[in-house]
Design an enzyme around this catalytic site. Structure first.
Site, PDB file in Angstrom:
ATOM      1  CE  LYS A 190      22.691  11.419  50.537  1.00 11.97           C
ATOM      2  NZ  LYS A 190      23.238  11.862  51.842  1.00 11.97           N
ATOM      3  CB  THR A 245       7.522   7.304  55.831  1.00  6.50           C
ATOM      4  OG1 THR A 245       7.700   6.036  56.486  1.00  6.50           O
ATOM      5  CG2 THR A 245       6.339   7.207  54.883  1.00  6.50           C
ATOM      6  CD  GLU A 265      14.284  -0.670  56.384  1.00  7.63           C
ATOM      7  OE1 GLU A 265      13.361  -0.109  57.038  1.00  7.63           O
ATOM      8  OE2 GLU A 265      15.452  -0.730  56.776  1.00  7.63           O
ATOM      9  CB  CYS A 299      13.347   1.144  60.661  1.00  5.71           C
ATOM     10  SG  CYS A 299      14.345  -0.249  60.084  1.00  5.71           S
ATOM     11  CD  GLU A 398      10.391   5.481  62.312  1.00  9.79           C
ATOM     12  OE1 GLU A 398      10.894   4.344  62.285  1.00  9.79           O
ATOM     13  OE2 GLU A 398      10.428   6.260  61.346  1.00  9.79           O
TER      14      GLU A 398
END
Length: 492
Positions: A190, A245, A265, A299, A398
């Protein structure tokens, strides 16, 4: 900072009427569609069907049939699968220019980077895993600790659901597809709704390479409905996810309840530690690649720059000059270094964080707004914050945009303490003229990967994070093991 001249995008939007399921293009179950727009022009680039839960069911069923076939992909000799992966790599290589253009037009990645990464990594990783399984010695025979012997087998885990983000859609797709296919698994992929047009190139390459029916299926979905259905599907044996996350936590909860293996990840807030003996000119020359590449939408990059206090002001001045000199422009122009962020929503998020940094008392040395020369596109100036404390929100969360926080430290212990004072642990760097000192400091940083005077992702070595940066590893032989399960066969 300078700007690059605009480059024309595609003259007419691409339209894909069907979904790639079971080795062919088939009509979707509804008329719902995903429209992809250019990050730089905000004009439509193309449309694809929006897969429903029923479409996901069809894709999983095709993957299940392909995996369970007693003469099928999972039962092929590794060398035969390797040959198919090499053909797949060849077909992707033949389409690498088109892939790079589609990625850049969709998410704003400068074409100089998408050509070098998105256009080439998929075939490189496929060939790496083809070679790895081609050289696989097969089951291991062990002398039993009781009697007889044991044959230890590594078998494919089954049907894999691979959920791909928009920032490096091709690279991160093949971090999953290559080892999964090499192991003998079948896959339902996906892609992100922001980057679906490049995924269609993957389907075209799979057909041209002659991958068997159902081995690879692609189901673009709008929102999280299709992805959530894929994760919870009873006929999916493993999930591989790259993304935020928060989304990863939800996937982990579902997989935990179902006792389904998962590789995650996730996000990062990596630290670059610039020691007092660092060669600042060479460090600054290398800093762009580890901090601002792809507009900071990576990331693992180092968005916290920790600098020895005696070198702090000198480094801030140099970093400011570097960021200010970067050419902002159309991502399809080869002279562009900084393109737009991927979406209007992402720009809003980045600008929100910049405002929080200012409110907390951090000092902007360059950037902080939108470049004046662009009246459309999701552009944000490369932004450097000085006078940042590691407790500030801009140093904790982040941002996923071109925003750097420069934080002073007193000594090595203080630098390691600040680097480890984070919920994340994915990447990192140490900068010094003493390699042994750099390795010693790197060993103390709690992270899944770290570089000394560089950072480069090695396809032959494991990559992944600790803490909120994820579970499991991709790449290297370890990445192949993530798609295999052990079976012990006891023999007299």
């Amino acid at each position: 900072m300078s700007t690059a001249s605009p480059t024309p995008v595609s003259t007419s939007p691409l339209t894909y009427p069907d979904l790639f399921i079971g080795g062919e293009w088939i009509a979707p179950t509804t008329d719902a569609r995903i429209t992809v727009s250019s990050a730089s022009t905000e004009l439509p680039l193309g449309t694809v069907p929006a897969a429903t839960e029923a479409d996901v069911d069809r894709a999983v069923a095709a993957a299940r049939r392909a995996f369970d076939d007693p003469q099928g992909w999972s039962q092929w000799e590794p060398s035969r699968r390797a040959a198919a992966l090499d053909r797949f790599a060849d077909e992707l290589s033949a389409r690498k220019s088109e892939t790079a253009v589609r990625v850049s037009a969709q998410n704003g990645m400068p074409i100089r980077f998408s050509s070098a990464v998105e256009g080439t990594v998929p075939s490189t990783v496929l060939r790496y895993y083809a070679d790895l399984v081609r050289a696989d010695p097969g089951p291991e025979n062990r002398t039993s600790q009781v009697f007889g012997s044991t044959e230890v087998q590594r078998n494919p885990v089954g049907v894999v659901g691979a959920i791909i983000p928009w920032n490096f859609p091709q690279t991160l797709a093949f971090f999953k597809l290559a080892p999964a296919l090499a192991a003998g698994c079948t896959v339902v992929m996906k892609p992100s709704s922001e980057t679906v047009l490049d995924a269609m190139v993957v389907a075209e390459a799979a057909i041209a390479a002659g991958l068997p029916s159902g081995v690879l299926n692609i189901v673009p979905g709008s929102g999280r409905v299709a992805g959530a259905h894929l994760v919870a599907h009873p006929d999916v044996d493993k999930i591989a996810f790259t993304g935020s996350t928060d989304a990863g936590r939800g996937i982990a909860e579902t997989c935990g309840r179902l006792l389904k293996p998962v590789t995650l990840e996730l996000g990062g807030k990596s630290a670059a530690i610039v020691l007092d003996d660092a060669d600042l000119p060479s460090t600054l020359k290398s800093m762009f690649a580890v901090s601002l590449m792809n507009q900071g939408q990576s990331c693992y990059i180092c968005t916290r720059i920790l600098v020895s206090r005696p070198r702090y002001h000198e480094f801030v001045d140099g970093l400011t000059e570097m960021a200010r000199s970067l050419t902002i422009g159309d991502p399809l122009d080869k002279s562009t270094i900084i393109g737009p962020v991927a979406t209007a929503r992402q720009r809003e998020i980045v600008e929100n964080y910049i405002a929080q940094g200012v409110a907390a008392g951090a000092r902007i040395t360059t950037g902080g707004g939108r470049p004046a020369d662009f009246d459309r596109g999701h552009y944000v100036e490369p932004t450097v914050f000085a006078d940042v404390d590691n407790s500030f929100t801009i140093a904790r969360e982040e941002i996923f945009g071109p925003v750097l926080s420069v934080i002073p430290f007193d000594d090595e212990d203080d630098a390691v303490r600040i680097a480890n004072d984070s919920n994340y642990g994915l990447g990192g760097t140490v900068w010094t003229t003493d390699l042994d000192r750099g390795r010693s400091v790197a060993a103390r940083v709690d992270t899944g990967s770290i570089g000394v005077n560089c950072y480069t992702m090695d396809h032959g070595s494991p990559f992944g994070g600790v803490k909120d940066s994820g579970l499991g590893r991709e790449l290297g032989p370890e990445g192949l093991l993530a798609y295999q399960q052990y079976k012990s066969v006891y023999l007299p």
